[in-house]
Design a protein around this motif. Structure first.
Motif, PDB file in Angstrom:
ATOM      1  N   MET A   9       0.933  -1.254   0.018  1.00 28.68           N
ATOM      2  CA  MET A   9       0.127  -0.104  -0.066  1.00 28.68           C
ATOM      3  C   MET A   9       0.903   1.268   0.131  1.00 28.68           C
ATOM      4  O   MET A   9       1.821   1.280   0.810  1.00 28.68           O
ATOM      5  N   LYS A  10       0.551   2.250  -0.891  1.00 30.93           N
ATOM      6  CA  LYS A  10       1.470   3.342  -0.992  1.00 30.93           C
ATOM      7  C   LYS A  10       1.117   4.259   0.303  1.00 30.93           C
ATOM      8  O   LYS A  10       0.244   4.439   0.703  1.00 30.93           O
ATOM      9  N   LYS A  11       2.313   4.556   0.759  1.00 41.03           N
ATOM     10  CA  LYS A  11       2.369   5.641   2.189  1.00 41.03           C
ATOM     11  C   LYS A  11       1.852   6.991   1.525  1.00 41.03           C
ATOM     12  O   LYS A  11       2.216   7.363   0.458  1.00 41.03           O
ATOM     13  N   ILE A  12       0.953   7.667   2.603  1.00 38.93           N
ATOM     14  CA  ILE A  12       0.547   8.752   2.156  1.00 38.93           C
ATOM     15  C   ILE A  12       1.666   9.857   2.641  1.00 38.93           C
ATOM     16  O   ILE A  12       1.908  10.203   3.916  1.00 38.93           O
ATOM     17  N   THR A  13       1.750  10.639   1.612  1.00 40.92           N
ATOM     18  CA  THR A  13       2.970  11.729   1.983  1.00 40.92           C
ATOM     19  C   THR A  13       2.376  13.220   1.554  1.00 40.92           C
ATOM     20  O   THR A  13       3.063  14.196   1.611  1.00 40.92           O
ATOM     21  N   LYS A  14       1.379  13.138   0.710  1.00 41.51           N
ATOM     22  CA  LYS A  14       0.933  14.445   0.152  1.00 41.51           C
ATOM     23  C   LYS A  14      -0.473  14.781   0.769  1.00 41.51           C
ATOM     24  O   LYS A  14      -1.383  14.017   1.162  1.00 41.51           O
ATOM     25  N   ALA A  15      -0.488  16.159   0.857  1.00 44.94           N
ATOM     26  CA  ALA A  15      -1.967  16.848   1.398  1.00 44.94           C
ATOM     27  C   ALA A  15      -2.141  17.927   0.785  1.00 44.94           C
ATOM     28  O   ALA A  15      -1.604  18.584   0.098  1.00 44.94           O
ATOM     29  N   ILE A  16      -3.524  18.351   0.689  1.00 45.98           N
ATOM     30  CA  ILE A  16      -3.983  19.597   0.109  1.00 45.98           C
ATOM     31  C   ILE A  16      -4.961  20.268   1.059  1.00 45.98           C
ATOM     32  O   ILE A  16      -5.528  19.906   2.007  1.00 45.98           O
ATOM     33  N   ILE A  17      -4.557  21.721   1.259  1.00 51.74           N
ATOM     34  CA  ILE A  17      -5.191  22.587   1.936  1.00 51.74           C
ATOM     35  C   ILE A  17      -5.952  23.408   1.086  1.00 51.74           C
ATOM     36  O   ILE A  17      -5.559  24.484   0.601  1.00 51.74           O
ATOM     37  N   PRO A  18      -7.460  23.291   0.982  1.00 58.41           N
ATOM     38  CA  PRO A  18      -8.059  24.312   0.160  1.00 58.41           C
ATOM     39  C   PRO A  18      -8.431  25.479   1.026  1.00 58.41           C
ATOM     40  O   PRO A  18      -8.822  25.495   2.015  1.00 58.41           O
ATOM     41  N   ALA A  19      -7.821  26.685   0.434  1.00 64.14           N
ATOM     42  CA  ALA A  19      -7.865  27.940   1.321  1.00 64.14           C
ATOM     43  C   ALA A  19      -8.250  29.174   0.235  1.00 64.14           C
ATOM     44  O   ALA A  19      -7.899  30.253   0.308  1.00 64.14           O
ATOM     45  N   ALA A  20      -9.298  28.873  -0.770  1.00 64.05           N
ATOM     46  CA  ALA A  20      -9.492  29.712  -1.631  1.00 64.05           C
ATOM     47  C   ALA A  20     -10.901  30.465  -1.622  1.00 64.05           C
ATOM     48  O   ALA A  20     -11.217  31.213  -2.186  1.00 64.05           O
ATOM     49  N   GLY A  21     -11.470  29.956  -0.278  1.00 66.87           N
ATOM     50  CA  GLY A  21     -12.759  30.559   0.063  1.00 66.87           C
ATOM     51  C   GLY A  21     -12.883  31.983   0.046  1.00 66.87           C
ATOM     52  O   GLY A  21     -11.879  32.479   0.342  1.00 66.87           O
ATOM     53  N   LEU A  22     -14.109  32.615   0.206  1.00 64.79           N
ATOM     54  CA  LEU A  22     -14.607  34.107   0.267  1.00 64.79           C
ATOM     55  C   LEU A  22     -14.223  34.497   1.858  1.00 64.79           C
ATOM     56  O   LEU A  22     -14.122  35.459   2.227  1.00 64.79           O
ATOM     57  N   GLY A  23     -14.916  33.584   2.500  1.00 61.87           N
ATOM     58  CA  GLY A  23     -14.847  33.773   3.975  1.00 61.87           C
ATOM     59  C   GLY A  23     -15.792  34.829   4.458  1.00 61.87           C
ATOM     60  O   GLY A  23     -15.751  35.672   5.133  1.00 61.87           O
ATOM     61  N   THR A  24     -16.976  34.872   3.542  1.00 60.09           N
ATOM     62  CA  THR A  24     -17.993  35.688   4.035  1.00 60.09           C
ATOM     63  C   THR A  24     -18.629  35.800   5.183  1.00 60.09           C
ATOM     64  O   THR A  24     -19.064  36.974   5.646  1.00 60.09           O
ATOM     65  N   ARG A  25     -18.410  34.986   6.198  1.00 56.39           N
ATOM     66  CA  ARG A  25     -18.970  34.800   7.272  1.00 56.39           C
ATOM     67  C   ARG A  25     -18.181  35.553   8.347  1.00 56.39           C
ATOM     68  O   ARG A  25     -18.600  35.656   9.657  1.00 56.39           O
ATOM     69  N   VAL A  26     -16.684  35.658   8.161  1.00 56.46           N
ATOM     70  CA  VAL A  26     -16.091  36.506   9.091  1.00 56.46           C
ATOM     71  C   VAL A  26     -15.713  37.922   8.402  1.00 56.46           C
ATOM     72  O   VAL A  26     -14.450  38.223   8.991  1.00 56.46           O
ATOM     73  N   LEU A  27     -16.324  38.322   7.559  1.00 54.17           N
ATOM     74  CA  LEU A  27     -16.180  39.775   7.137  1.00 54.17           C
ATOM     75  C   LEU A  27     -16.234  40.722   8.032  1.00 54.17           C
ATOM     76  O   LEU A  27     -17.545  40.390   9.013  1.00 54.17           O
ATOM     77  N   PRO A  28     -15.863  41.922   8.341  1.00 52.20           N
ATOM     78  CA  PRO A  28     -14.983  42.494   7.447  1.00 52.20           C
ATOM     79  C   PRO A  28     -13.374  41.788   7.667  1.00 52.20           C
ATOM     80  O   PRO A  28     -12.494  42.196   6.867  1.00 52.20           O
TER      81      PRO A  28
END
Ligand code: UTP
Length: 292
Positions: A1-20
């Motif tokens: 089994m392939k060892k897991i060495t990669k991760a992704i962090i989605p951080a492209a949201g608009l964050g409207t709930r914590v504006l301004p």
């Protein structure tokens, strides 16, 4: 089994709930005491053996790249002052936590669409996902807890916790049966369920380990007619319905940094345990509580 060495962090949201607050500062860079949220995520991934992280950003999020780079002028200054040795080492080492890569999601079309941007980075390997605004403080990194489930069952896995009925209606509900300890088989997922659709009080919170087959499933998912966004839940639900998904009731305290109350709870609880300000903050809170 392939060892897991990669991760992704989605951080492209608009964050409207914590504006301004999130107008010029990405919500993933909002701090918990003295560290931005996204640093907790990178530290968690690195502690679970992840060596390569792709952060999905968009316009205006360049400060994230700066945070994970050396800051020459600042660091030279700190280094020259022996009393600042500790903080110099802390600041300098942030850049060496992992190999960090960046890609822009050119249009904000939802979490599923964000994850699709990682296809060529991931290739044909299983990988971890840490949602950019979900900070989880735990003894064993939650990503590590999910990797263990993946290694045991060879299936994609989602991190879940019990939630209130009100939260479930905002997140999702899972049909699960126990497998082993905190690991469950997941048979079905419904996003934002109506009261009568609630199958359990488990919802997916911020962490997944996914097989690369997810990319085709996301591509096959039509955008939500109301929001125009491509949801990840639809692709996860397909895996569940075909016997290819487990759920891990992870150990850890999760804070929603995309929510004003979540930010305050994270700051309060982390401050209470902070080696530098913990006891002073405790005293302050006690005095404040007396006036409430
Ligand atoms: P959220 O739905 O919590 O983020 O997505 P949001 O869209 O910024 O939230 P609002 O505007 O306050 O409702 C969870 C994670 O997925 C990322 C977000 O940055 C967050 O870390 N995301 C979301 C993307 O990368 N791209 C998207 O199109 C949507």
């Amino acid at each position: 089994m392939k060892k897991i060495t990669k991760a992704i962090i989605p951080a492209a949201g608009l964050g409207t709930r914590v504006l301004p607050a999130s107008k010029a500062v990405p919500k993933e860079m909002l701090n918990i005491v003295d560290k931005p949220a996204i640093q907790y995520l990178v530290e968690e991934a690195a502690a679970a053996g992840i060596t390569d992280i792709l952060i999905i950003t968009n316009r205006g999020k360049e400060v994230i790249e700066n945070h994970f780079d050396y800051a020459y002028e600042l660091e030279a200054n700190l280094k020259a002052n022996p009393s600042k040795k500790e903080i110099y080492e802390q600041v300098h080492s942030i850049a060496d936590l992992a190999n960090i890569y960046y890609i822009r999601q050119k249009e904000t079309k939802g979490l599923g669409h964000a994850i699709l941007q990682a296809e060529s980075f991931v290739g044909n390997e299983p990988f971890a996902v840490l949602y950019g605004d979900d900070v989880i403080i735990s003894e064993e990194p939650v990503v590590g807890q999910l990797i263990r489930a993946y290694e045991k069952y060879g299936k994609s896995s989602v991190g879940v916790n019990l939630c209130t009925r009100e939260q479930i209606k905002k997140y999702c509900t899972l049909d699960v049966t126990p497998l082993d300890g905190r690991i469950m088989d997941c048979h079905k997922i419904i996003e934002k369920p109506e009261e009568h659709e609630i199958m359990s009080l488990y919802a997916i919170l911020g962490r997944n380990v996914l097989e690369p087959e997810i990319f085709q499933l996301i591509k096959d998912t039509p955008p939500n007619p109301k929001s125009g966004e491509v949801y990840l839940t639809d692709a996860l639900s397909y895996l569940a319905e075909h016997g290819r998904l487990t759920a891990v009731d992870f150990e850890g305290k999760r804070y929603d940094m995309g929510d004003k109350l979540g930010i305050m709870q994270a700051n309060c609880e982390v401050a209470l345990k902070h080696p530098e300000i913990g006891s002073a903050f405790r005293e302050y809170l006690k005095q404040l509580a007396e006036t409430l």
